[in-house]
Design a protein around this motif. Sequence first.
Motif, PDB file in Angstrom:
ATOM      1  N   PRO A  46       0.921  -0.861   0.071  1.00  0.00           N
ATOM      2  CA  PRO A  46       0.031  -0.317   0.151  1.00  0.00           C
ATOM      3  C   PRO A  46       1.003   1.034  -0.104  1.00  0.00           C
ATOM      4  CG  PRO A  46      -0.799  -1.752   1.905  1.00  0.00           C
ATOM      5  CD  PRO A  46       0.451  -2.020   1.084  1.00  0.00           C
ATOM      6  N   ILE A  47       0.298   1.983  -0.447  1.00  0.00           N
ATOM      7  CA  ILE A  47       1.328   3.458  -0.613  1.00  0.00           C
ATOM      8  C   ILE A  47      -0.085   4.682   0.067  1.00  0.00           C
ATOM      9  CG2 ILE A  47       1.530   5.545  -1.692  1.00  0.00           C
ATOM     10  CD1 ILE A  47       2.561   3.194  -4.123  1.00  0.00           C
ATOM     11  N   VAL A  48      -0.039   5.555   1.019  1.00  0.00           N
ATOM     12  CA  VAL A  48      -0.734   5.748   2.240  1.00  0.00           C
ATOM     13  C   VAL A  48      -0.607   7.629   1.641  1.00  0.00           C
ATOM     14  CG1 VAL A  48      -0.768   5.825   5.043  1.00  0.00           C
ATOM     15  CG2 VAL A  48      -0.257   3.614   4.124  1.00  0.00           C
ATOM     16  N   SER A  49      -1.786   8.202   2.145  1.00  0.00           N
ATOM     17  CA  SER A  49      -1.886   8.995   2.531  1.00  0.00           C
ATOM     18  C   SER A  49      -1.147   9.291   3.799  1.00  0.00           C
ATOM     19  CB  SER A  49      -2.911  10.048   2.329  1.00  0.00           C
ATOM     20  OG  SER A  49      -3.002  11.438   2.979  1.00  0.00           O
ATOM     21  N   ALA A  57      -2.914   3.852  -3.267  1.00  0.00           N
ATOM     22  CA  ALA A  57      -3.018   3.534  -3.994  1.00  0.00           C
ATOM     23  C   ALA A  57      -1.614   2.557  -3.899  1.00  0.00           C
ATOM     24  CB  ALA A  57      -1.730   4.498  -4.957  1.00  0.00           C
ATOM     25  N   PHE A  58      -1.451   1.887  -4.542  1.00  0.00           N
ATOM     26  CA  PHE A  58      -0.119   0.431  -3.896  1.00  0.00           C
ATOM     27  C   PHE A  58       1.145   0.345  -4.842  1.00  0.00           C
ATOM     28  CE2 PHE A  58      -3.891  -1.925  -6.051  1.00  0.00           C
ATOM     29  CZ  PHE A  58      -3.533  -2.101  -7.026  1.00  0.00           C
ATOM     30  N   GLU A  59       2.298  -0.252  -5.145  1.00  0.00           N
ATOM     31  CA  GLU A  59       3.099  -0.737  -5.318  1.00  0.00           C
ATOM     32  C   GLU A  59       2.835  -2.198  -6.684  1.00  0.00           C
ATOM     33  OE1 GLU A  59       6.637   0.695  -4.476  1.00  0.00           O
ATOM     34  OE2 GLU A  59       8.059   0.049  -6.821  1.00  0.00           O
ATOM     35  N   ALA A  60       3.404  -2.152  -7.287  1.00  0.00           N
ATOM     36  CA  ALA A  60       3.530  -4.176  -7.498  1.00  0.00           C
ATOM     37  C   ALA A  60       4.450  -4.422  -7.988  1.00  0.00           C
ATOM     38  CB  ALA A  60       2.692  -4.407  -8.555  1.00  0.00           C
ATOM     39  N   GLN A 259       4.984   4.963   2.267  1.00  0.00           N
ATOM     40  CA  GLN A 259       5.587   3.016   2.127  1.00  0.00           C
ATOM     41  C   GLN A 259       6.207   2.974   3.315  1.00  0.00           C
ATOM     42  OE1 GLN A 259       6.257   3.047  -2.803  1.00  0.00           O
ATOM     43  NE2 GLN A 259       6.620   0.892  -1.725  1.00  0.00           N
ATOM     44  N   GLY A 260       5.782   1.435   3.483  1.00  0.00           N
ATOM     45  CA  GLY A 260       7.102   0.591   4.426  1.00  0.00           C
ATOM     46  C   GLY A 260       6.437   0.224   5.988  1.00  0.00           C
ATOM     47  N   MET A 265       3.778  -3.773   4.699  1.00  0.00           N
ATOM     48  CA  MET A 265       4.938  -4.786   4.525  1.00  0.00           C
ATOM     49  C   MET A 265       4.442  -5.506   3.131  1.00  0.00           C
ATOM     50  SD  MET A 265       6.843  -4.888   5.037  1.00  0.00           S
ATOM     51  CE  MET A 265       9.055  -5.733   4.179  1.00  0.00           C
ATOM     52  N   PRO A 266       4.687  -5.886   1.583  1.00  0.00           N
ATOM     53  CA  PRO A 266       4.647  -5.459   0.572  1.00  0.00           C
ATOM     54  C   PRO A 266       3.764  -7.119   0.777  1.00  0.00           C
ATOM     55  CG  PRO A 266       6.304  -5.656  -0.427  1.00  0.00           C
ATOM     56  CD  PRO A 266       6.486  -4.999   1.766  1.00  0.00           C
ATOM     57  N   MET A 267       2.076  -7.739   0.077  1.00  0.00           N
ATOM     58  CA  MET A 267       1.896  -9.122   0.327  1.00  0.00           C
ATOM     59  C   MET A 267       1.058  -9.441  -0.844  1.00  0.00           C
ATOM     60  SD  MET A 267      -1.199  -6.570   3.029  1.00  0.00           S
ATOM     61  CE  MET A 267      -1.177  -5.084   2.973  1.00  0.00           C
TER      62      MET A 267
END
Length: 294
Positions: A46-49, A57-60, A259-260, A265-267
């Motif tokens: 996730p990319i968080v405000s 948003a999110f990063e692949a 993000q972080g 974490m990435p999932m």
Amino acid sequence: VAKQAGKARCVVFDPEMHAVAERHLAMESDLRQAIALDQLRVAYQPIVSLQTGRPLAFEALVRWEHPLQGLLPPAAFLPIAEETGLIVDIGTWVLNRACADFASWRRLPGIPPLAGVHVNVARQQLLVGNLEEVVMSALQRHDVAPSCLHLELTESEIMHDPDHAAAVLSELRRRGVKIDVDDFGTGYSSLAILHELPIDVLKIDQSFVAKMSQDHCFAALVHAVTTLAQNLGLVTVAEGIETSDQLAMLQTMDCDFGQGRFFAMPMSPAEMQAYLCSCGTSAPVRSSLDLSME
Ligand code: C2E
Ligand code: MG
Ligand code: MG
Ligand code: MG
């Protein structure tokens, strides 16, 4: 390696080097089949405000479910993928997978409104000549608006051939696609790229965020970057936020997104869908005030 050992020495046969070379070759031939055998996976982060704590948003991030070695991170196979050019097909696969998941999650009721999907792009994808076509057809196929897609490129990828990169990226940006500079601060580009290149977002590298709370020089650097970005009309995303301290500092600097580990974490896609559903559509998810969750 034999040369590095000195001209006077002669390395005839090093069994360890031989084993490394064999593993490398085996990996290469396995990787050639990975797409066809459906072994590639995408993890989402996730990319968080930073203002509201909500994921927007999110990063692949690509993974490889190797039949013998288990789930491999990009560092374990992207170098081979780049060396062999397989990265181009892998990149196209990730782009399509990420657009498909973005489109399906956006249609789900009860999840926060998602603004974007971020996909990493390798240097070879810029060079191959059909990136615009590949991107536009993925967007059409999955019915995703161009303005929802962020392509992430590192400074060094852009600076490898800045004129060519600028030409390709301008064309994509003209279509509405967003361009992010990934790992900003770690490359060797001049500040001039910030206004000469067609870019929308600066992603501040995690190494700066990590050192920020211990070393005020790094805090000053990050603050300078966010101020500069604001003045140039660029959006900022901080990578690798791990603590509430780091979040609080970035909030005072008016960094836009983060993000972080502190957030998530990435999932896996299934976990990401559950995460989005658990966020709902109202209350903030996580902020620096949320210390009870530490
Ligand atoms: P990146 O694009 O800068 O991605 C961020 C990396 O930071 C990811 O590593 C992510 O798992 C990791 N990360 C997330 N939160 C934290 C945190 O709180 N602390 C720390 N220390 N790290 C965190 P990952 O998934 O191993 O990916 C590494 C790199 O591989 C990516 O860096 C990107 O450059 C590349 N990559 C990943 N997927 C793709 C892809 O589909 N195509 C291409 N060309 N490159 C990719
Ligand atoms: Mg990235
Ligand atoms: Mg990055
Ligand atoms: Mg990084």
